[in-house]
Design a protein around this motif. Structure first.
Motif, PDB file in Angstrom:
ATOM      1  N   ASP A  28      -7.011  -4.696  57.296  1.00 36.82           N
ATOM      2  CA  ASP A  28      -6.139  -3.526  57.290  1.00 36.82           C
ATOM      3  C   ASP A  28      -4.752  -3.919  56.797  1.00 36.82           C
ATOM      4  N   ARG A  29      -3.892  -2.927  56.601  1.00 36.36           N
ATOM      5  CA  ARG A  29      -2.570  -3.194  56.022  1.00 36.36           C
ATOM      6  C   ARG A  29      -1.742  -4.163  56.856  1.00 36.36           C
ATOM      7  N   ASP A  30      -1.879  -4.102  58.170  1.00 36.35           N
ATOM      8  CA  ASP A  30      -1.049  -4.939  59.040  1.00 36.35           C
ATOM      9  C   ASP A  30      -1.710  -6.264  59.423  1.00 36.35           C
ATOM     10  N   ASP A  31      -2.940  -6.467  58.990  1.00 36.32           N
ATOM     11  CA  ASP A  31      -3.665  -7.664  59.412  1.00 36.32           C
ATOM     12  C   ASP A  31      -3.042  -8.942  58.866  1.00 36.32           C
ATOM     13  N   GLY A  32      -2.445  -8.847  57.673  1.00 39.87           N
ATOM     14  CA  GLY A  32      -1.831 -10.025  57.081  1.00 39.87           C
ATOM     15  C   GLY A  32      -0.700 -10.566  57.937  1.00 39.87           C
ATOM     16  N   ASP A  33       0.135  -9.666  58.455  1.00 35.50           N
ATOM     17  CA  ASP A  33       1.242 -10.083  59.316  1.00 35.50           C
ATOM     18  C   ASP A  33       0.727 -10.654  60.630  1.00 35.50           C
ATOM     19  N   ALA A  34      -0.377 -10.077  61.129  1.00 38.85           N
ATOM     20  CA  ALA A  34      -0.944 -10.544  62.395  1.00 38.85           C
ATOM     21  C   ALA A  34      -1.727 -11.834  62.225  1.00 38.85           C
TER      22      ALA A  34
END
Length: 257
Positions: free
Chosen positions: A119-125
């Motif tokens: 998902d879009r936020d998975d990279g940051d997580a």
């Protein structure tokens, strides 16, 4: 004169993601379909990659789907080497924006979960299935006595495509890679979340694959595959959670059998 209307690309992408997760990839079909007809369970046979120039077009042979490799490059034949290759510049998504996310969880897990893409936020997580979808996913796992520490989690696309869906020209190659990954893990149960994961492994749209237990043959044995809704779809459509729970119960029944 009034101001020109603006086009919200983020909203449009979100709407497309929602329909994609629901299994909708066209507005109409050329032939009518009997949506109430029962669909028989068909075994899925996975042919390991071989050094050949054959195109990656699924071929039907007596109800068994066999995928021919799209490229002559052999995929690593050990899970450790494969996971390293999946994050390397040799992977198909290397030219896409963002970062590649590795699979997580035990390499010998009895249950494997496959989603479409980060998902879009998975990279940051730094992990697949984070944020609100990840929290719902954790509760789904807990409901069947599992956790991220016991489940092998991977995605068809190591990076998120620009429009949230893999380019048509790469779908067959990514499906081949996903099937190879499943064969290396050789889980007892395989949970496919979302339409892209269902298409990659079963060659079937989610709307048709749901409600059935699918047998997947691979070089290391057999796995039972269940297709269900992605958590992001369940957040948008909470009424589908009851159907998702039925899928999870079927999955656990297969794993106990």
């Amino acid at each position: 004169m009034g101001a020109l209307p603006t086009f919200d690309t983020a909203l449009a992408a979100s709407v497309l993601d929602w329909w994609h997760d629901a299994g909708v990839d066209l507005l109409v079909e050329e032939e009518p379909r009997d949506w109430m007809a029962a669909e028989p369970v068909r075994p899925i046979a996975f042919t390991p990659p071989a050094p050949t120039m054959a195109s990656a077009t699924p071929a039907m042979h007596g109800g068994v789907v066999a995928l021919a490799p799209a490229q002559p490059t052999l995929l690593p034949d050990t899970l450790e080497a494969f996971l390293a290759w999946r994050l390397s510049d040799a992977a198909p998504e290397t030219a896409w924006d963002g970062i590649s996310l590795a699979a997580t969880g035990p390499v010998d897990a009895k249950l494997m979960v496959l989603v479409d893409c980060p998902d879009r936020d998975d990279g940051d997580a730094g992990q697949i299935l984070s944020g609100a979808p990840g929290r719902l996913f954790d509760r789904m796992l807990a409901a069947i006595g599992q956790s991220r520490e016991t489940v092998h989690i991977a995605s068809v696309c190591a990076r998120r495509p620009l429009a949230g869906r893999a380019p048509a020209g790469l779908e067959a190659r990514l499906a081949e890679i996903a099937l190879h990954h499943v064969g290396l893990v050789a889980p007892r149960g395989l949970l496919l979340l979302g339409n892209a994961a269902s298409r990659a492994v079963l060659g079937t749209e989610l709307i048709s694959a749901r409600g059935h237990s699918h047998e997947l043959d691979h070089k290391n044995g057999k796995s039972r595959a269940i297709a269900s809704f992605h958590p992001r779809f369940l957040i948008e459509k909470p009424m589908a959670k009851a159907e998702s729970w039925k899928d999870l119960q079927m999955l656990m029944g297969d794993m106990r059998g």
